[in-house]
Design a protein around this motif. Structure first.
Motif, PDB file in Angstrom:
ATOM      1  N   VAL A   1      -5.447 -11.569   2.469  1.00 29.81           N
ATOM      2  CA  VAL A   1      -6.204 -12.744   2.923  1.00 29.81           C
ATOM      3  C   VAL A   1      -5.301 -13.554   3.837  1.00 29.81           C
ATOM      4  CG1 VAL A   1      -7.686 -12.878   0.877  1.00 29.81           C
ATOM      5  CG2 VAL A   1      -5.503 -14.089   0.912  1.00 29.81           C
ATOM      6  N   VAL A   2      -5.898 -14.308   4.745  1.00 31.14           N
ATOM      7  CA  VAL A   2      -5.127 -15.154   5.648  1.00 31.14           C
ATOM      8  C   VAL A   2      -4.470 -16.270   4.839  1.00 31.14           C
ATOM      9  CG1 VAL A   2      -5.219 -16.649   7.668  1.00 31.14           C
ATOM     10  CG2 VAL A   2      -6.716 -14.653   7.534  1.00 31.14           C
ATOM     11  N   PRO A   3      -3.148 -16.361   4.871  1.00 27.19           N
ATOM     12  CA  PRO A   3      -2.470 -17.403   4.079  1.00 27.19           C
ATOM     13  C   PRO A   3      -2.708 -18.793   4.657  1.00 27.19           C
ATOM     14  CG  PRO A   3      -0.879 -16.231   5.431  1.00 27.19           C
ATOM     15  CD  PRO A   3      -2.197 -15.519   5.608  1.00 27.19           C
ATOM     16  N   ARG A   4      -2.557 -19.804   3.828  1.00 28.86           N
ATOM     17  CA  ARG A   4      -2.710 -21.195   4.248  1.00 28.86           C
ATOM     18  C   ARG A   4      -1.490 -21.991   3.823  1.00 28.86           C
ATOM     19  NH1 ARG A   4      -8.904 -23.107   4.269  1.00 28.86           N
ATOM     20  NH2 ARG A   4      -9.867 -21.117   4.864  1.00 28.86           N
ATOM     21  N   GLY A   5      -1.409 -23.223   4.355  1.00 26.62           N
ATOM     22  CA  GLY A   5      -0.331 -24.105   3.948  1.00 26.62           C
ATOM     23  C   GLY A   5       0.891 -24.056   4.834  1.00 26.62           C
ATOM     24  N   PHE A   6       0.710 -23.700   6.100  1.00 24.65           N
ATOM     25  CA  PHE A   6       1.834 -23.694   7.035  1.00 24.65           C
ATOM     26  C   PHE A   6       2.153 -25.119   7.479  1.00 24.65           C
ATOM     27  CE2 PHE A   6       0.003 -19.454   7.474  1.00 24.65           C
ATOM     28  CZ  PHE A   6       1.141 -18.664   7.357  1.00 24.65           C
TER      29      PHE A   6
END
Length: 754
Positions: A410-415
């Motif tokens: 899945v596309v990671p988040r929280g960058f």
């Protein structure tokens, strides 16, 4: 006992005896597919479809030209039997891999040309054994990364050319070992991040070319590692501001090019630590004001042409400083209306009035509303960076985040919210969901190659208002919707190569009003239809190579009136789409190679005759070219590629007066009287021309340009020879010819490559 005189005679005779095989003896075993030049100890095996380095090349060879073959792999110790080699040309050889130790044994090599191949990486020891190498050409490959130590064995290298690759990042110590390098060419890549120590270990570097990249800010600290720089080229990068805080410290810098970028503001002390700066090029930016520069006391040339300068009373300090410091400037006023177009150096301080209510009030309001530094480019953070997702790496100093090859589904988040480059290549998420990149309003470059993506949901790019580069290559996309691309209005470069598109996703692309470059190579398109490019007024580069296109409909290209590059090579076109070329007044480069064209009809390129500079028709099965096929192409055409066709004859092309390169190699020319006009025309060109006779047997292998004996029996030979010694023309007519031939001769020599 022999006397001293007898001993001297014996020693002299011993010195005269050959110690090994001579060149002339070895050259007798020249490979059949090659041409051996005894006088230069040079062997040329061009365009012979060779899949490996030929055997039986004379051991004493100095120059080896293998360009235009199909080597693909350079194995270990491939040239071990050629220890005297000094120049090696491997251009256009479809090389995909250079094995470790490929060039071991070439301790005398000075020039290695690997340009225009398919290299996407260089193994750690690929260049070992090249301790004398002075020049390395890697331009036009597919290199995406450089590993520290790759160039460590090249201690004598002076010039390294890495232009026109796919580099996005320079790691620390990328060029370790290049202690004598003087010119590093990195232009035309996708560089947006340079590690702070990327240029460390380059004490002799004098020129650095970084133009045409994706740098979002001036990497002053990194550049200052190369303290000996005298010339720095940073044009065509999208940064909008530079100031003293960027940390540019180059005490020997003489020329700095920041042309054709997006600069809207320049701090007066931006170059305070470049005291020897002589020439500053700021052409083609968005500067409407400029304060006197502090620090570069030797500045003598300031180039400002193409900026919307506002010439009111606030510009008086600039004008006074230019006069006091004796700095020449070529800028012109953009505002107010009464001074529009006036040269800056022609104005007097009294011409620069303060705006008052009335005639200029409206202009002042417009100027006040114009942003100096756009949102997202300020040097101050808009908020604290967020945490970095697990399994990813986030570099706060470069604003580069990456999770390449981590097996993510899945596309990671929280960058961090100030991320400008996000690298998610080589993962596996078939779906990019809605609002997949929250909080990344400053993101400029997004890499999603090799992720198995089949769909972008509506709103997938929502909030990416600064996005310029989107890489979706090597996925399984077959369609895109306008809703999926909405949210990235500034997107300029879209990479969709090697997907499964059956047609151009024209409806979706209308959501991208700023699209500059569209890459759709190696899909399954079968035509370019009317409406496919509707609304793409900003499009400049269109790449459609390697599809199945059989037709380009008239008017299909019309909406892209500013198109400069059109690549239609490796398709199924059976004729030049002449009607479709109407309405493209800016077209510079047309690629049609690898199509089954067979013949060219009269006026095939007439619609683009006034603009076209480079025309590629190689490997197109051409058997016949009509005398008027290139009608109208004379004024600007610089290069014509007709190699690897089936031409037995070709008409003379006297209208192509500005040619700098013509390649006719790999054609089975029948050298009889029918080719006499072509021979005469080629003889009059001051160019190196690759063309050889295939018939009759008595002329086989002879250069078409030099084979005068073949044509001496032809009717009109003597008359034509007399015509080639014309009466002197007036000097006004001779001057442009002289300039043209000097330039052509220069390019022709470079075209030889060795």
């Amino acid at each position: 006992m022999a006397g001293p005189q007898s001993v001297s005679v014996v020693l002299l005779l011993l010195l005269l005896l050959p110690l090994g095989p001579t060149w002339h003896a070895a050259a007798q075993r020249c490979p059949q597919t090659c041409v051996c030049d005894n006088s230069r100890r040079h062997v040329a095996c061009r365009h012979q479809n060779l899949t490996e380095v030929p055997n039986a090349i004379p051991e004493l060879t100095h120059g080896l030209d293998l360009q235009g073959n199909m080597l693909k792999l350079i194995p270990a110790a491939a040239f071990r039997d050629l220890p005297y080699l000094t120049h090696l040309d491997l251009r256009h050889c479809q090389v995909e891999l250079v094995a470790e130790g490929a060039f071991r044994g070439l301790g005398r090599l000075l020039l290695l040309n690997l340009a225009s191949n398919r290299l996407n990486a260089l193994p750690q020891e690929a260049l070992d054994g090249l301790g004398s190498l002075r020049r390395l050409e890697l331009e036009g490959n597919l290199l995406e990364e450089l590993r520290p130590g790759t160039f460590g064995a090249l201690g004598a290298l002076a010039t390294l050319n890495l232009a026109h690759n796919a580099l996005v990042y320079l790691p620390a110590m990328a060029f370790q070992g290049l202690v004598r390098a003087r010119w590093l060419q990195l232009s035309h890549n996708a560089l947006s991040v340079l590690a702070p120590e990327a240029l460390a270990g380059l004490p002799a570097l004098r020129r650095l070319s970084l133009h045409h990249n994706e740098l979002q800010s001036l990497p002053g600290a990194t550049l200052s590692q190369a303290r000996g720089l005298a010339r720095l080229e940073l044009g065509h990068n999208p940064f909008t501001y530079t100031g003293e805080e960027d940390g540019l410290v180059l005490p020997g810098l003489r020329e700095l090019r920041l042309d054709h970028g997006a600069l809207q503001a320049l701090d007066p002390r931006a170059f305070a630590h470049c005291p020897r700066l002589h020439t500053l090029d700021l052409r083609g930016n968005q500067l409407d004001a400029l304060q006197p520069l502090q620090g570069p006391g030797q500045l003598r040339r300031l180039r400002l042409h193409g900026n919307p300068l506002r010439c009111d009373c606030r510009a008086r300090p600039l004008l006074q400083w230019l006069a006091r410091a004796r700095v020449r400037s070529d800028g012109a006023c953009g505002e107010p209306r009464r001074l529009r177009g006036e040269a800056l150096d022609a104005l007097r301080p009294s011409d620069l009035r303060c705006p008052v209510a009335g005639a200029e009030e409206e202009e002042e309001e417009v100027a006040a509303a114009r942003p100096r530094v756009p949102i997202g480019t300020s040097k101050e953070k808009t908020g604290a960076p967020g945490p970095c997702p697990r399994a990813c790496v986030c570099a706060p100093e470069s604003r580069h985040s990456g999770c390449e090859g981590r097996g993510l589904q899945v596309v990671p988040r929280g960058f961090p919210n100030d991320t400008q480059l996000l690298d998610l290549r080589q993962n596996h998420f078939p779906l990019v969901p809605r609002e997949a990149f929250p909080g990344l309003g400053q993101l400029v470059s997004l890499h999603l190659q090799h992720c198995g993506i089949t769909e972008l949901e509506a709103g997938a790019l929502a909030g990416l208002g600064s996005l310029l580069y989107l890489y979706l290559s090597d996925n399984t996309l077959s369609s895109l919707s306008a809703a999926s691309l909405k949210g990235a209005p500034c997107l300029g470069y879209l990479y969709l190569e090697r997907n499964r598109f059956l047609q151009v996703p024209g409806a979706a692309l209308r959501a991208l009003p700023s699209l500059f470059s569209l890459h759709l190579q190696d899909n399954a398109l079968d035509r370019l239809a009317l409406g496919d490019l509707a609304g793409m007024r900003a499009l400049r580069w269109l790449y459609l190579s390697g599809n199945r296109i059989t037709q380009v409909s008239p008017g299909a290209l019309g909406p892209a009136q500013e198109l400069e590059k059109l690549h239609l090579d490796r398709n199924q076109l059976q004729e030049v789409p002449t009607a479709a070329l109407e309405g493209l007044p800016a077209l510079l480069e047309l690629q049609l190679s690898g199509n089954p064209l067979r013949a060219l009809q009269d006026g095939a390129f007439w619609p683009v005759g006034r603009s076209l500079q480079h025309l590629f028709l190689n490997s197109s099965g051409l058997e016949q070219i009509s005398p008027g096929a290139f009608l109208g192409l004379g004024p600007r055409l610089q290069s014509l590629h007709l190699q690897k066709n089936q031409l037995q004859a070709l008409p003379a092309l006297p209208g192509l007066s500005q040619l700098e390169l013509i390649d006719l190699s790999g054609n089975p020319f029948h050298c009889d009287c029918q080719l006499l006009p072509l021979h005469r025309w080629l003889t009059g060109l001051n160019l190196h021309v690759e063309a050889a006779c295939a018939a009759p047997p008595s002329a086989r292998g002879q250069s078409l340009k030099a084979a005068a004996a073949v044509f001496e029996a032809c009717p009109g030979w003597a008359a034509g020879k007399a015509k080639r010694t014309p009466a002197p023309r007036p000097s006004a007519q001779r001057t442009p010819m002289k300039g043209r031939r000097q330039g052509a001769n220069k390019v022709g020599k470079e075209g030889v490559g060795l």
